[in-house]
Enzyme design. Structure first.
Site, PDB file in Angstrom:
ATOM      1  N   ASP A  92      40.161  51.849  39.657  1.00  0.00           N
ATOM      2  CA  ASP A  92      38.890  52.265  40.239  1.00  0.00           C
ATOM      3  C   ASP A  92      38.451  51.213  41.253  1.00  0.00           C
ATOM      4  OD1 ASP A  92      38.968  54.273  38.359  1.00  0.00           O
ATOM      5  OD2 ASP A  92      36.980  53.875  37.542  1.00  0.00           O
ATOM      6  N   HIS A 149      46.583  50.354  36.383  1.00  0.00           N
ATOM      7  CA  HIS A 149      47.604  51.271  35.874  1.00  0.00           C
ATOM      8  C   HIS A 149      48.754  51.420  36.861  1.00  0.00           C
ATOM      9  CE1 HIS A 149      45.222  53.011  32.404  1.00  0.00           C
ATOM     10  NE2 HIS A 149      44.314  52.288  33.050  1.00  0.00           N
ATOM     11  N   SER A 254      39.224  41.842  39.918  1.00  0.00           N
ATOM     12  CA  SER A 254      38.931  41.441  41.267  1.00  0.00           C
ATOM     13  C   SER A 254      39.641  42.376  42.243  1.00  0.00           C
ATOM     14  CB  SER A 254      39.317  39.993  41.460  1.00  0.00           C
ATOM     15  OG  SER A 254      39.668  39.678  42.747  1.00  0.00           O
TER      16      SER A 254
END
Length: 289
Positions: A92, A149, A254
């Protein structure tokens, strides 16, 4: 550049990055109920964290701040892209930059680029398969889901811990700190995939307490020296991760950078700098021969 930005950049060079990050890491692991509950509640309110998609919605159920920060999502919260051969977005966040790797350099921001080889720990041999390839940089903001992921199914070939500074990672530092991503502490993960070699680089930042992978656990902070871990096919149990499987996670921060070889992928239409993305969305498609 405004005076405020100049002051911010100046502080970036003067602050004791690793000491500050260790102190924050200590606080983030604190289990004292009175402290962790207040910290988590403040953070969730300050950054408008959507807990409806978390497996555990109750803020007070987390044993410490890091458990909250690296929270798991409910099943189905990030359905994978259905396009045939889709390369998935690893996290995300928002696209910082993406595009071709030209002359061994990766675009950082207007007027700034950094060395592919330096990003990978200064190893020209590791960099060679990605020369002329493509990259995508995804910035994870504080409110985002902070697990990374697999964009493609892959077998782990090598992991490299690269010591470095811990500059903050945001638009201001990207535009004003030369070679930012090749200077910060990072973990380089190299995989063999159906699209050839793929690298996923987990880049630390100011107050990033640690970086973990699913196969090695805590990778940072060890002794501050470059260290390479090799995984070959002769190993008793090769490490293979399916597309969409968790690769690792950040405890505060980060950035994830994904590298592909030449003529392997074409980025999805509509993606560009500052485009919001979610893990599992289509990042790219196989490039047609």
């Amino acid at each position: 550049m405004s005076f405020k930005d100049r002051l911010f950049i100046c502080c970036q060079y003067l602050l004791p990055h690793h000491l500050l990050s260790r102190l924050v890491g200590f606080a983030a692991d604190c289990r004292a109920t009175w402290f962790k509950d207040r910290l988590i509640a403040w953070f969730a309110r300050r950054y408008q964290v959507d807990m409806r998609e978390a497996q555990v919605e109750d803020l007070q159920a987390y044993e410490h701040f890091n458990a909250f920060f690296t929270r798991a999502l409910k099943d189905g919260a990030r359905p994978p892209a259905q396009e045939p051969g889709a390369v998935l977005c690893p996290a995300d966040g928002a696209i910082s930059q993406l595009g071709p790797i030209e002359h061994g350099r990766i675009f950082q921001a207007k007027g700034h680029s950094y060395s592919l080889a330096e990003l990978l720990g200064g190893d020209a041999e590791l960099a060679a398969p990605f020369m002329g390839g493509d990259f995508a940089t995804v910035y994870l903001s504080p409110r985002d889901y902070h697990r990374v992921h697999m964009p493609l199914a892959g077998t782990l070939r090598e992991m490299v811990y690269v010591p470095g500074r811990l500059f903050s990672v945001n638009r201001t530092t990207a535009e004003n700190v030369p070679e930012l991503f090749a200077r910060n502490e990072r973990v380089v993960c190299l995989f063999d995939t159906e699209r050839g070699p793929m690298a996923v680089v987990l880049v630390g930042a100011m107050i990033v307490a640690s970086i973990e992978t699913v196969w090695a656990g805590l990778v940072t902070p060890p002794k501050r020296e470059l260290k390479t871990f090799r995984y070959d096919e002769a190993a008793r149990a090769p490490i293979h991760l399916e597309k969409g499987a968790e690769l690792g996670r950040f405890k505060l921060g980060s950035t994830a950078i994904v590298l592909f070889g030449p003529q392997q992928v074409a980025f999805a239409q509509g993606l560009g700098a500052a485009t919001p993305v979610r893990m599992g969305e289509c990042l790219a498609l196989p490039k047609q021969a």
